[in-house]
Design an enzyme around this catalytic site. Structure first.
Site, short mmCIF file in Angstrom:
data_model
loop_
_atom_site.label_atom_id
_atom_site.label_comp_id
_atom_site.label_asym_id
_atom_site.label_seq_id
_atom_site.Cartn_x
_atom_site.Cartn_y
_atom_site.Cartn_z
CD GLU A 64 -4.34 -5.88 2.22
OE1 GLU A 64 -5.06 -5.22 3.00
OE2 GLU A 64 -3.10 -5.78 2.20
CD GLU A 105 -3.13 -1.01 2.12
OE1 GLU A 105 -2.98 -0.27 3.11
OE2 GLU A 105 -4.16 -1.68 1.91
#
Ligand SMILES: *[C@@H]1O[C@H](CO)[C@@H](O)[C@H](O)[C@H]1NC(C)=O
Ligand SMILES: *[C@@H]1O[C@H](CO)[C@@H](O)[C@H](O)[C@H]1NC(C)=O
Length: 993
Positions: free
Chosen positions: A297, A191
Site C-alpha cells: 500500500e 497490517e
C-alpha cells in the site's frame, strides 16, 4: 553486498556491482515455481516483472458492469496488477450464509474481467481488511463479543471465519495464474502486528491465527505466494528473513502514507502535508533482504474524515505528489508497489463509517465519479515507463548523493542493473518539498565512460516539486541510448522497428545519446534539435515544444512529447498478458481515454472516450490504412511519417445538455416517524430483554440495549422504552460511533437531541419531560432514534452500539418496564439479498421499503425537501427522475444536498433503493454524492428518496439537485439493464412496521 549500497557512486562501481548479482537466492513458496522472487523482483513464469498495482474495492461500487469500466481505466494507465480487498460482512450477513454469487458479491467476475483485460490480481481476502470500513470488514455478527476478541486463535473466532475464508479460497484457487487466471498474490490478514512480544517471545494467539489462515489457504489449493503488509516500518513481523518463526509469510511488504493519510492534517499533527520522501531501503535491507522491496500500500490519496474539506484534498496529493513520490519508489529500489486507492468509490448504505462517511473518493487517481484527470494522467506516464524499463526489475541501489549533480540542492539516486549495466538516475531536490526551479547537470557512468550530462543542451531542470529519471545504457529493441535527460515514456515495436516516446514539460531541454549513432537523422515532424556526432555516437539535443516532434533514425523513430501530449498519450496492448513486450504495444494519442486497440489486417480498431474536439493519431503498422473509432470507420489520412490521423471532432452531446434535461420535482411526502407516538403498534418488534451480554463492555443499566446483541448491525436503530408512573426526565447514554447522533420523543413530543460531532462516539443527555405530556395512568413511551455510523476497526469493533444506560429521573423511583427495538428489516436474515443486509437500517421508511422502486406513494401528499419538515421529526420524500443519456455516451452525475446555515439534521439519500449519501451538515464536509450507472438508470426512470430527520424543533430543509460532472462519448455503455440490481418493493415489507 549490503556495504556496497552505501558507497558513493563512481565509475568503479560499474564493475563491482556486476560481480555481486549472483549472490542472491531465488525463492518460491514451495507450492509453485510459476511465481518466484529474489532480492530484485518477482518473476512470473520466468519473466522478471515490475509489479505496478492499484487498489479498488468491488463492494464500494456494487455494480459488476462498472467494474469493466474501472479495470479498463486501470489497464490503460499502464498498471499490470489490481489489488482487491474482500469484505466478510458483505458476503456473510449471518453465521450460516456465505454469498459469493448475488449481484456485486460475485467476486469471480472480477477475476474473469482481470483475465480478459490483462491485469494480475492481488487478492486481499481478509477475514480482516481494515479499509476504513465498518468493523474493518469483520462479519458484523462477530461484533457482539460472542466470538471472542477477534483476530486470534480463539476457537469461536476460528469457527466464525473458516466458512467464509474457505469459500473465498476455493474460488480464488480456480483463477490463479497457474490455472489460466490472473491471481498472482494473496494476502490473508491486514497490517497485523505483532509476531513477537516485546521480550522477543512468540505471540502465540496471533501466530496460531496466521498459521490457521495460511493452512486454510493452502488446503484449498491456493498455491501462489502469500504476502503480508506491515504498516509503516515498525512491526517487522512475518518476514522469512527477519527473526523467522511460525506465521511468517512468503513476501514481506510495508504500507506507507508519507504525506498525511487523512485530509484532516490535524490527524497527523500537521498544518500542511508532508512533502518529505522516506527512506525505505535500509528497512528492507534489514527485514527482507532476499525479497523484492515491496510496498503493498502506497499513498494513492488520503481519506477524507467527517468534518474534512468538501471534495477531499486532491490538491494535496495531485500530479506533483505523484511525480515526486512515485519516482521515489523506484529510487528506493522498490519493484512491487500498489497505490491505495487507485479508485476509492463510495461507502454506500452501511459501509458508511464513523471515520469517513459516504465518500471514499480518497483523492485517488480515478475519481469516485469514475472521471480521470491530471492525477491519473501523471500516474499513467510513470506506469508506461515502468513497463518500458525492463532493466528496472533488477538493480542495485548504488547510492544517493547531491554530489552527482552540479547543484548542491539536487540529489540523485543511482540504480544499476548488474547484468546489463543499464542505470537509472533518479533526480529530485534534496529537500523534496522544495519549490525551487533548479537547473543542473548530472555525472553519470556509462558504457562510453563517465559523462556530465547534458553536454550540449540547456541543463536539466526541476521545476519545483518534480523528479526525473535519467536513463543510461537504456535498451530498446537491439539499440540503446547511452543516456537521455528527457524521460522515457514508452516503447513500441511496429513492423519490426522501435518507436521510442520521450517526454518533457514544454520549454525544458533534453538530450539523448544514441549508441552507435545513426546515418539518418531526420526531423520528420515538428521542430527538431541539433545533432552532434561524438565519436561513433550521436547526440541529439532539443528544447521541448508544446507540439509533438518525430525524429527518424536509421532503424528506429523517436517521438518527443510535451507533458500535455503525454497526458493524452496511450499505449494500448495487443495482448491480455499483463506482462507486455514492446511488440505488443501500439501508440495512440489524442483522446481523453483509449481503452483498447486491435489490429485486423488493414484496420486498426480503437475504443475509448472523448471529452471534446479530438484528433486521434495511431502509430500502426504500415499496412494499416483504415481506422475505426468505437466501431465506426473514420476518415483517415496518413501522415508524412506514416502514422494515421483522424479528426474525431466534438461529441454531439455534452454535460450542459444533460444538465438541462434533468429535473427533480413533484416530490411526495410522508411522516416517517410514527414510532414517536405512544399508540404506535410495535408488537412485532424485538423485545430487548437480555440481562447479560457477551460484550466485554458491560452496560450501565439493564436490560442490555446493545443493538448488535439483537442482530441489528447497521443504519438507524429505534428503541422504545415504556414506563408507568411519574418521572421528570430521562438520562440516556447512547453510543453510535463518531459522527453519530440521536433524538428522543416522549409520547409523541420532542424532548431533545444529541446532534453529534466528528469526535464524539457517544453522547449522554438528561432530557427533561417539561415539554412533553405524561399520561397519569397507563403507559408512557420514550422513543429514541439513533443514527449508527458504523463499527470501529480492529479490536474496537466490539465497542457496543446502542444505549449504554437508560434511567428515569423520578421521585417515585419509576423505572422502565420494557424496551423494544427496531433495526433493518429482517435483521441478519437476508430480506434483500441483492443490496444485502448492510444496505439499510431501521428507519421507518427503510423497514417499509419506501426507498424502493415500485412502492406506491400515490396517496402521499405533495411536498418537497426544500419545504422540509417542521419541528423535530423525520419525514420521507420521494420522486421519480427520468434520465435520457443518448447511446454512445457515458456520464458522471451526482446529487448535491444543501441546507441553510445552522441546520441540525441528518439526511439520507436513496437512489433506486440504494442509500448513496449521508448528509449531516452540522458535522460533515460532504454535500455532493456521485451515483454510478447501475445504481442510476441513465436511460430510464430513477426513484430518488430523501429521509430527512430534523434534530431541532426549528425543523429542517434540504435542497436536492442534480449536478452533471461530465459527459463523454464512450465505448463503455452505462445504459445496461440494471434491473437485477434494483429489486422493487414487495408486501413482505409490511410485516416490519
Ligand atoms: C449463530 O448465531 C446464532 C444467533 O446468534 C447463535 O445462536 C449460534 O450459536 C451461532 N452459531 C455458531 C455456529 O456460532
Ligand atoms: C497447520 O497445518 C499443519 C500441517 O498440516 C498442522 O500441523 C498444524 O497443526 C496446522 N495449524 C493450525 C493452527 O491450523
Amino acid at each position: 553486498m549490503r556495504g556496497l549500497l552505501n558507497l558513493f557512486a563512481n565509475a568503479s562501481i560499474f564493475v563491482l556491482v556486476a560481480a555481486a548479482a549472483s549472490q542472491w537466492p531465488v525463492h518460491n513458496d514451495g507450492y509453485t515455481g510459476a511465481v518466484q522472487w529474489d532480492h530484485y523482483s518477482l518473476s512470473v513464469n520466468g519473466r522478471r516483472t515490475f509489479v505496478w498495482s492499484g487498489e479498488f474495492h468491488y463492494w464500494r461500487i456494487p455494480v459488476p458492469e462498472v467494474w469493466r469500466d474501472l479495470l479498463e481505466k486501470i489497464k490503460a494507465a499502464g498498471f499490470n496488477t489490481v489489488s482487491v480487498y474482500s469484505h466478510w460482512a458483505f458476503h456473510a450477513p449471518n453465521n450460516f450464509t456465505i454469498d459469493f454469487e448475488t449481484g456485486a458479491r460475485n467476486i469471480a467476475k472480477i477475476f474473469e474481467l482481470a483475465t480478459e483485460i490483462g491485469l494480475f490480481v492481488t487478492l486481499r481476502g481478509g477475514p480482516y481488511v481494515n479499509a476504513e470500513t465498518t468493523a474493518g470488514g469483520f462479519a458484523l455478527w462477530t461484533t457482539t463479543g460472542a466470538y471472542g476478541g477477534l483476530r486470534d486463535n480463539d476457537p469461536r473466532y476460528t469457527a466464525a471465519w473458516t466458512p467464509f475464508t474457505t469459500r473465498l479460497n476455493q474460488i480464488a484457487a480456480k483463477y490463479q495464474v497457474t490455472e489460466g487466471g490472473t491471481i498472482l498474490l494473496q494476502q490473508i490478514e491486514n497490517e497485523i502486528c505483532c509476531q513477537r512480544n516485546k521480550d522477543g517471545s512468540l505471540n502465540t494467539p496471533l501466530v496460531e491465527y496466521m498459521v490457521a489462515l495460511e493452512n486454510n489457504t493452502r488446503e484449498n489449493d491456493v498455491i501462489v505466494p502469500i504476502i503480508t503488509n506491515a504498516p509503516n516500518m515498525n512491526s517487522k513481523s512475518w518476514s522469512t528473513d527477519y527473526l523467522p518463526g511460525p506465521g511468517e509469510q512468503d513476501l514481506y511488504g510495508v504500507d506507507s502514507y508519507p504525506a498525511c493519510w487523512s485530509c484532516n492534517l490535524a490527524e497527523c499533527g500537521q498544518k500542511e502535508i508532508s512533502f518529505n520522501v522516506v527512506n525505505y531501503h535500509d528497512h528492507f535491507d534489514q527485514v527482507s533482504p532476499t525479497q523484492p522491496s515491496f510496498i503493498p500500500e502506497f499513498q494513492g490519496g488520503s481519506y477524507n474524515p467527517w468534518g474534512g474539506p468538501q471534495g477531499g484534498c486532491p490538491a494535496n496529493l495531485g500530479p506533483e505528489f505523484v511525480n515526486v513520490f512515485y519516482r521515489h519508489l523506484a529510487a528506493e529500489r522498490i519493484t512491487m508497489a500498489s497505490l491505495y486507492m487507485l479508485y476509492g468509490g463510495t461507502n454506500w448504505g452501511g459501509f458508511a463509517t464513523n471515520l469517513v462517511g459516504t465518500s471514499y473518493d480518497y483523492s485517488a487517481p480515478i475519481q469516485e465519479s469514475r472521471q480521470i484527470a491530471d492525477k491519473y494522467y501523471e500516474t499513467k506516464i510513470l506506469g508506461f515507463f515502468f513497463r518500458a524499463a525492463q532493466d528496472l526489475t533488477m538493480t542495485d541501489r548504488v547510492g544517493y548523493s547531491t554530489s552527482y549533480t552540479t547543484d548542491p540542492t539536487v540529489g540523485v539516486t543511482e540504480l544499476r542493473n548488474p547484468e546489463t549495466h543499464a542505470a537509472f538516475y533518479v533526480a529530485r531536490h534534496d529537500i523534496s518539498a522544495s519549490q525551487n526551479i533548479t537547473d543542473f547537470k548530472v555525472n553519470v557512468a556509462t558504457s562510453v565512460g563517465n559523462l556530465t550530462i547534458p553536454q550540449f543542451s540547456a541543463p536539466v531542470r526541476l521545476s519545483g516539486r518534480q523528479s526525473k529519471v535519467l536513463v543510461t545504457d537504456f535498451r530498446f529493441g537491439d539499440r540503446s541510448l547511452v543516456y537521455s535527460t528527457a524521460e522515457v515514456l514508452s516503447h513500441s515495436v511496429v513492423d519490426g522497428k522501435s518507436v521510442l516516446a520521450l517526454w518533457l514539460p514544454a520549454g525544458e531541454s533534453g538530450e539523448l545519446m544514441i549508441k552507435g549513432g545513426s546515418a539518418k537523422r531526420e526531423v520528420v515532424s515538428g521542430t527538431g534539435g541539433s545533432f552532434h556526432q561524438v565519436g561513433e555516437n550521436l547526440v541529439v539535443s532539443y528544447t521541448q515544444q508544446t507540439t509533438q516532434s518525430v525524429l527518424q533514425f536509421d532503424d528506429f523513430r523517436v517521438l518527443l512529447l510535451s507533458r500535455a501530449i503525454a497526458y493524452r498519450f496511450w499505449a494500448p496492448t495487443l495482448t491480455n498478458d499483463p506482462i507486455v513486450s514492446p511488440e505488443q504495444v501500439v501508440f495512440a494519442t489524442g483522446p481523453y481515454l483509449v481503452r483498447s486497440l486491435t489490429l485486423s489486417d488493414v484496420t486498426a480498431r480503437v475504443t475509448g472516450d472523448l471529452d471534446g474536439d479530438t484528433v486521434l493519431e495511431v502509430f500502426a503498422p504500415a499496412k494499416v490504412t483504415r481506422l475505426e473509432w468505437n466501431g465506426k470507420l473514420v476518415a483517415t489520412h496518413k501522415t508524412s511519417y506514416g502514422s494515421l490521423k483522424a479528426t474525431l471532432g466534438k461529441p454531439g452531446f455534452n454535460a450542459a445538455a444533460l444538465q438541462k434535461s434533468l429535473t427533480l420535482s413533484q416530490w411526495k411526502y410522508a411522516d416517517a416517524l410514527p414510532e414517536r407516538y405512544a399508540a404506535y403498534d410495535d408488537s412485532k418488534w424485538v423485545v430487548a430483554d437480555h440481562m447479560s451480554t457477551p460484550n466485554p463492555s458491560k452496560p450501565q443499566t439493564l436490560p442490555v440495549l446493545y443493538a448488535d446483541d439483537y442482530g441489528f448491525h447497521t443504519g438507524v436503530q429505534i428503541f422504545r422504552g415504556r414506563f408507568n408512573g411519574s418521572a421528570s426526565a430521562a438520562t440516556l447514554n447512547v453510543q453510535g460511533g463518531t459522527a453519530f447522533g440521536w433524538s428522543a420523543w416522549l409520547n409523541g413530543d420532542y424532548i431533545g437531541s444529541f446532534p453529534g460531532s466528528a469526535s464524539a462516539a457517544s453522547g449522554s443527555l438528561t432530557l427533561s419531560f417539561a415539554n412533553a405530556t405524561l399520561v397519569s395512568s397507563g403507559e408512557n413511551v420514550l422513543t429514541v432514534v439513533m443514527d449508527h455510523s458504523g463499527h470501529d476497526q480492529r479490536a474496537d469493533a466490539l465497542l457496543p452500539r446502542g444505549i449504554l444506560g437508560a434511567s428515569l429521573v423520578s421521585t417515585e423511583n419509576t423505572t422502565f418496564s420494557k424496551w423494544t427495538l427496531a433495526g433493518n428489516a429482517g435483521g441478519e436474515s437476508n430480506i434483500d439479498p441483492v443490496r444485502g443486509v448492510i444496505a439499510e437500517g431501521g428507519l421507518h421508511a427503510e423497514r417499509l421499503g419506501w426507498h424502493l422502486p415500485g412502492f406506491d406513494d400515490t396517496e402521499w401528499v405533495t411536498r418537497s425537501p426544500s419545504d422540509g419538515v417542521e419541528n423535530a421529526t423525520i419525514g420521507f420524500f420521494r420522486t421519480t427522475s427520468h434520465i435520457n443519456l443518448p447511446r454512445g455516451y457515458d456520464a458522471s452525475l451526482e446529487l448535491v444536498l444543501t441546507a441553510p446555515a445552522g441546520s441540525l439534521l441528518r439526511a439520507q439519500l436513496y437512489v433506486n433503493g440504494y442509500q448513496y449519501g449521508k448528509f449531516v451538515p452540522q458535522i460533515g464536509h460532504q454535500i455532493a454524492f456521485p451515483v454510478p450507472p447501475g445504481i442510476l438508470n441513465v436511460r430510464g426512470q430513477n426513484v430518488v428518496g430523501l429521509n430527512l430527520w430534523s434534530q431541532t424543533a426549528a425543523g429542517a430543509k434540504v435542497d436536492v439537485k442534480w449536478n452533471v460532472l461530465g459527459v463523454y462519448e464512450s465505448a463503455w455503455d452505462p445504459g445496461f439493464d440494471a434491473g437485477y440490481l434494483q429489486p422493487g418493493w414487495s408486501e413482505e415489507r409490511l410485516q416490519f412496521a
